[in-house]
Write a protein that holds these residues in place. Structure first.
Motif, PDB file in Angstrom:
ATOM      1  N   ARG A 358      -9.683   4.994   8.189  1.00  0.00           N
ATOM      2  CA  ARG A 358      -8.421   5.441   7.603  1.00  0.00           C
ATOM      3  C   ARG A 358      -7.790   4.325   6.775  1.00  0.00           C
ATOM      4  O   ARG A 358      -7.736   3.179   7.211  1.00  0.00           O
ATOM      5  CB  ARG A 358      -7.465   5.871   8.712  1.00  0.00           C
ATOM      6  CG  ARG A 358      -6.167   6.477   8.201  1.00  0.00           C
ATOM      7  CD  ARG A 358      -5.341   6.989   9.349  1.00  0.00           C
ATOM      8  NE  ARG A 358      -4.788   5.903  10.144  1.00  0.00           N
ATOM      9  CZ  ARG A 358      -4.210   6.075  11.338  1.00  0.00           C
ATOM     10  NH1 ARG A 358      -4.151   7.265  11.870  1.00  0.00           N
ATOM     11  NH2 ARG A 358      -3.707   5.053  11.990  1.00  0.00           N
ATOM     12  N   VAL A 359      -7.310   4.660   5.592  1.00  0.00           N
ATOM     13  CA  VAL A 359      -6.713   3.677   4.686  1.00  0.00           C
ATOM     14  C   VAL A 359      -5.320   4.130   4.297  1.00  0.00           C
ATOM     15  O   VAL A 359      -5.111   5.295   3.941  1.00  0.00           O
ATOM     16  CB  VAL A 359      -7.566   3.501   3.400  1.00  0.00           C
ATOM     17  CG1 VAL A 359      -6.936   2.459   2.481  1.00  0.00           C
ATOM     18  CG2 VAL A 359      -8.994   3.127   3.748  1.00  0.00           C
ATOM     19  N   ASN A 360      -4.370   3.198   4.365  1.00  0.00           N
ATOM     20  CA  ASN A 360      -3.046   3.421   3.800  1.00  0.00           C
ATOM     21  C   ASN A 360      -2.781   2.302   2.812  1.00  0.00           C
ATOM     22  O   ASN A 360      -3.009   1.125   3.124  1.00  0.00           O
ATOM     23  CB  ASN A 360      -1.964   3.437   4.877  1.00  0.00           C
ATOM     24  CG  ASN A 360      -0.559   3.523   4.277  1.00  0.00           C
ATOM     25  OD1 ASN A 360       0.073   2.513   4.009  1.00  0.00           O
ATOM     26  ND2 ASN A 360      -0.097   4.735   4.057  1.00  0.00           N
ATOM     27  N   ALA A 361      -2.339   2.649   1.614  1.00  0.00           N
ATOM     28  CA  ALA A 361      -2.043   1.636   0.592  1.00  0.00           C
ATOM     29  C   ALA A 361      -0.661   1.888   0.018  1.00  0.00           C
ATOM     30  O   ALA A 361      -0.254   3.047  -0.173  1.00  0.00           O
ATOM     31  CB  ALA A 361      -3.091   1.668  -0.512  1.00  0.00           C
ATOM     32  N   ILE A 362       0.038   0.796  -0.270  1.00  0.00           N
ATOM     33  CA  ILE A 362       1.367   0.886  -0.866  1.00  0.00           C
ATOM     34  C   ILE A 362       1.517  -0.279  -1.834  1.00  0.00           C
ATOM     35  O   ILE A 362       1.118  -1.405  -1.518  1.00  0.00           O
ATOM     36  CB  ILE A 362       2.467   0.889   0.226  1.00  0.00           C
ATOM     37  CG1 ILE A 362       3.842   1.059  -0.385  1.00  0.00           C
ATOM     38  CG2 ILE A 362       2.391  -0.328   1.115  1.00  0.00           C
ATOM     39  CD1 ILE A 362       4.916   1.406   0.645  1.00  0.00           C
ATOM     40  N   ILE A 363       2.037  -0.005  -3.017  1.00  0.00           N
ATOM     41  CA  ILE A 363       2.073  -0.999  -4.081  1.00  0.00           C
ATOM     42  C   ILE A 363       3.507  -1.160  -4.599  1.00  0.00           C
ATOM     43  O   ILE A 363       4.398  -0.366  -4.257  1.00  0.00           O
ATOM     44  CB  ILE A 363       1.130  -0.599  -5.236  1.00  0.00           C
ATOM     45  CG1 ILE A 363       1.612   0.703  -5.888  1.00  0.00           C
ATOM     46  CG2 ILE A 363      -0.305  -0.469  -4.743  1.00  0.00           C
ATOM     47  CD1 ILE A 363       0.848   1.080  -7.151  1.00  0.00           C
ATOM     48  N   PRO A 364       3.766  -2.209  -5.432  1.00  0.00           N
ATOM     49  CA  PRO A 364       5.084  -2.332  -6.050  1.00  0.00           C
ATOM     50  C   PRO A 364       5.399  -1.070  -6.857  1.00  0.00           C
ATOM     51  O   PRO A 364       4.488  -0.418  -7.377  1.00  0.00           O
ATOM     52  CB  PRO A 364       4.925  -3.553  -6.963  1.00  0.00           C
ATOM     53  CG  PRO A 364       3.824  -4.352  -6.321  1.00  0.00           C
ATOM     54  CD  PRO A 364       2.886  -3.331  -5.756  1.00  0.00           C
ATOM     55  N   PRO A 365       6.658  -0.668  -6.949  1.00  0.00           N
ATOM     56  CA  PRO A 365       7.867  -1.410  -6.533  1.00  0.00           C
ATOM     57  C   PRO A 365       8.227  -1.282  -5.048  1.00  0.00           C
ATOM     58  O   PRO A 365       9.156  -1.921  -4.596  1.00  0.00           O
ATOM     59  CB  PRO A 365       8.952  -0.784  -7.402  1.00  0.00           C
ATOM     60  CG  PRO A 365       8.490   0.638  -7.580  1.00  0.00           C
ATOM     61  CD  PRO A 365       7.004   0.570  -7.673  1.00  0.00           C
ATOM     62  N   LEU A 366       7.487  -0.468  -4.281  1.00  0.00           N
ATOM     63  CA  LEU A 366       7.836  -0.310  -2.868  1.00  0.00           C
ATOM     64  C   LEU A 366       7.419  -1.544  -2.060  1.00  0.00           C
ATOM     65  O   LEU A 366       8.142  -1.981  -1.167  1.00  0.00           O
ATOM     66  CB  LEU A 366       7.161   0.940  -2.290  1.00  0.00           C
ATOM     67  CG  LEU A 366       7.554   2.284  -2.923  1.00  0.00           C
ATOM     68  CD1 LEU A 366       6.900   3.432  -2.182  1.00  0.00           C
ATOM     69  CD2 LEU A 366       9.064   2.463  -2.942  1.00  0.00           C
ATOM     70  N   ALA A 367       6.233  -2.093  -2.333  1.00  0.00           N
ATOM     71  CA  ALA A 367       5.763  -3.296  -1.633  1.00  0.00           C
ATOM     72  C   ALA A 367       6.152  -4.512  -2.471  1.00  0.00           C
ATOM     73  O   ALA A 367       5.634  -4.705  -3.572  1.00  0.00           O
ATOM     74  CB  ALA A 367       4.249  -3.237  -1.439  1.00  0.00           C
TER      75      ALA A 367
END
Length: 637
Positions: A358-367
């Motif tokens: 299982r993969v979860n990814a979060i990028i800018p602007p949230l991270a």
């Protein structure tokens, strides 16, 4: 490493910081650590430094116990933080010392220097080649790179690493050689019985036969020195992995004289080529971590902070991305084949790897610190109830009871915090469902591993770039009711779908199961109320009546000192209409002794209201779902 020595009779204690030497333990005055007791031999045991750890060996006739296991005279056990040694009335607790902290920091510093070196090589490669253009012109066949492009990349890469300014210093060189050889040994453990372990593949056509033969020879010597089992069974793989973690340093020390300066430099260049190859076509610094059998979770906090969970403990891996752009390209490489996207308009995504992880990814602007990735690894062999019993997640009586609940079609919700083992337990319990039943699973990102043949697997779909075409868990639950299910299993209820799940449980789909995030059985009921209110404005009394009618059993999981435990098995009895609350009764509760040792799951004495059903109903092969002795006798099997 430090030893906290406590006399359990007198409460006297002392702290000993171990230096890199040998220590004699016993009641004799000539000992380095004196334990004044008639129950301790004059020369009881020896603790000696065997790089990178300390080992203990019993010498005396009185018992020496490590983690309550008595050592034999021939035993030599590597000590690690958290171990407890018992000798007579003395308890010796092992903890990291000041030197351990310095060694860890030195390892991370050397790892950072090597990443800096790889960054320079990668930068030079980007100046020579337009990798983005090459990537966009990949072959349509599963978007693979062409052999011509790969040959071009590796030709330039070899030329760059052969330049004098890209040679590592001796300290970095030693660190890389040790880490590379450990990775090759781990690959051999993880892929034992397979012909082409991932770590043995070398990109590019520039193979130096003599050096490759030497690397293979040293790897074989290390495997023999570590005396690893030849069995490829997952349980043996875990044992082998643990042995490598504990004993690799000492084994590598014995092989070090055989590694010439030329071979060391070749291994460094080899590692750079492999790592940059992984950046371009694989998962970069995450690639090797996925192959480590004892790594259960990978957590990318920022470009240069990648943590892993090993055996329930989180530690810095020492790995890093050379840039945020590489991290972004790897995320896109994961989600694109699944028809998902991630960009500034859609800055978070759930996905899965080819092996089901299982993969979860979060990028800018949230991270704020750059791309953030969390990978929960997929078990190559699904856990069984016996595995959970062996790991003390629950005991045999509780397992017998839960098996009967599943076979008896009781509706079950598994509650717990993140990483507490909810999905694992859901997988295990689903194995008790009869083959003749039609099962529909519904998940955001498919990770359940049901072994039955008649399973319909449904997965949500996010909106497309125009913002349309999304299908949520709620949509899939509603649709599943038209698919003639015997059982509905929802990977996790986290929103409005809770209402549809409860209604399904109340309308003839008994034996359904799901999971939810909460810290106690009573908390999950409050969470369900909140989730139902997201779907529809209803009186709380009506929601509680739905919950009480739908649910039969709550199984509460928790993570205690890195170990996953079932802490409650609770019956949802009924709604108390006068007080307006749902009555819960604990059937099993986890109790932990005050001395901090492992607790156990105890039967409370409460008899569930549906117990007569479980005792009288039969399985398809005419056996009772539950026998009284299965639940109440601790020795029952």
């Amino acid at each position: 490493m430090q030893l906290l020595i406590e006399n359990t009779l007198t409460a006297h204690s002392q702290l000993v910081e171990l230096a890199n030497k040998s220590y004699r333990i016993g009641r004799g005055n000539e000992c380095d650590i004196v334990l004044a007791s008639p129950f301790v031999s004059r020369m009881q045991a020896m603790i000696e430094y065997a790089r990178p750890s300390f080992i203990i060996q019993p010498l005396g006739m009185n018992g020496t116990f490590v983690n309550e296991k008595e050592l034999q005279r021939k035993d030599q056990i590597a000590l690690k933080a958290g171990d407890r040694i018992r000798i007579g009335e003395y308890v010796i607790s092992v903890s990291p010392g000041e030197q351990d902290g310095k060694a860890d920091q030195q390892r991370l510093n050397l790892a950072k220097k090597f990443v800096d070196l790889e960054t320079r090589v990668h930068t030079e490669l980007l100046q020579r080649l337009d990798l983005r253009k090459m990537m966009n012109s990949r072959q349509n066949d599963q978007k693979k790179w062409s052999e011509e492009h790969l040959r071009t990349v590796h030709r330039h890469l070899t030329d760059i690493v052969n330049q004098q300014e890209f040679i590592a210093g001796p300290d970095v060189e030693e660190h890389v050689v040790r880490e590379t050889m450990k990775t090759l040994v781990m690959d051999s453990v993880a892929f034992r019985g397979q012909s082409d372990p991932a770590g043995s593949r070398q990109p590019g056509e520039e193979q130096v036969g003599q050096y490759e033969e030497q690397i293979a020879d040293i790897t074989d010597h290390l495997l023999r020195d570590l005396e690893l089992s030849q069995d490829s069974d997952p349980e043996r793989v875990q044992e082998n992995t643990k042995k490598v973690e504990e004993d690799f340093g000492a084994a590598m020390d014995r092989q070090w004289p055989a590694i010439s300066g030329g071979l060391r430099r070749y291994i460094v260049k080899r590692r750079i080529r492999k790592d940059i190859h992984d950046m371009i076509v694989g998962l970069g610094p995450l690639q090797d971590l996925l192959n480590y059998p004892n790594v259960t979770e990978i957590m990318v906090v920022s470009r240069d902070q990648i943590y892993v969970e090993k055996n329930g403990k989180i530690e810095d891996s020492g790995r890093a991305f050379v840039s945020d752009e590489i991290g972004m390209s790897i995320i896109e490489r994961i989600v694109s084949p699944l028809g998902r996207r991630i960009d500034k308009a859609q800055p978070l995504v759930d996905a899965r790897l080819a092996d089901g992880s299982r993969v979860n990814a979060i990028i800018p602007p949230l991270a704020l610190a750059g791309p953030c990735i969390t990978i929960r690894k997929f078990a190559r062999k699904p856990f069984t109830i016996d595995d959970l019993i062996e790991k003390r997640t629950l005991d045999r009586r509780a397992a017998n009871f839960l098996r009967a609940c599943v076979k008896g079609k009781k509706n079950i919700i598994i509650s717990g915090g993140t990483g507490s083992g909810k999905t694992t337990l859901l997988n295990v319990l689903s194995a008790f469902i009869e083959e003749r039943e039609r099962i529909i699973t519904i998940e955001d990102s498919a990770e359940l591993q049901l072994q039955q043949k008649h399973v319909v697997r449904l997965e949500t779909k996010p909106a497309n770039i125009e913002g349309t075409g999304a299908f949520t868990i709620r949509d899939l639950v509603r649709n599943s009711l038209r698919m003639r299910p015997d059982r509905i299993i929802v990977g996790e209820c986290r929103g409005a779908e809770a209402l549809d799940m409860l209604q399904a449980m109340n309308t003839g789909h008994s034996g359904s199961m799901t999971t939810g995030h909460a810290n106690t059985p009573s908390d999950i009921l409050l969470r369900l109320e909140t989730m139902v209110l997201e779907a529809e404005a209803m009186p709380v009394s009506a929601i509680r009546a739905q919950v009480a009618a739908a649910l039969d059993v709550i199984v509460q999981q928790a993570r205690l000192d890195g170990k996953r435990r079932v802490t409650h098995i609770t019956e949802v009895v009924e709604l108390d209409e006068q007080e307006g609350r749902i009555i819960l009764e604990d059937i099993f509760v986890y109790r932990r002794p005050t001395d901090g040792s492992d607790g156990e799951l105890l039967y409370t004495g409460y008899i569930p209201t549906f117990l007569p059903e479980l005792l009288t109903e039969k399985t398809a092969d005419k056996k009772p779902l539950l026998k009284l002795e299965d639940m109440f006798n601790p020795e029952a099997i």
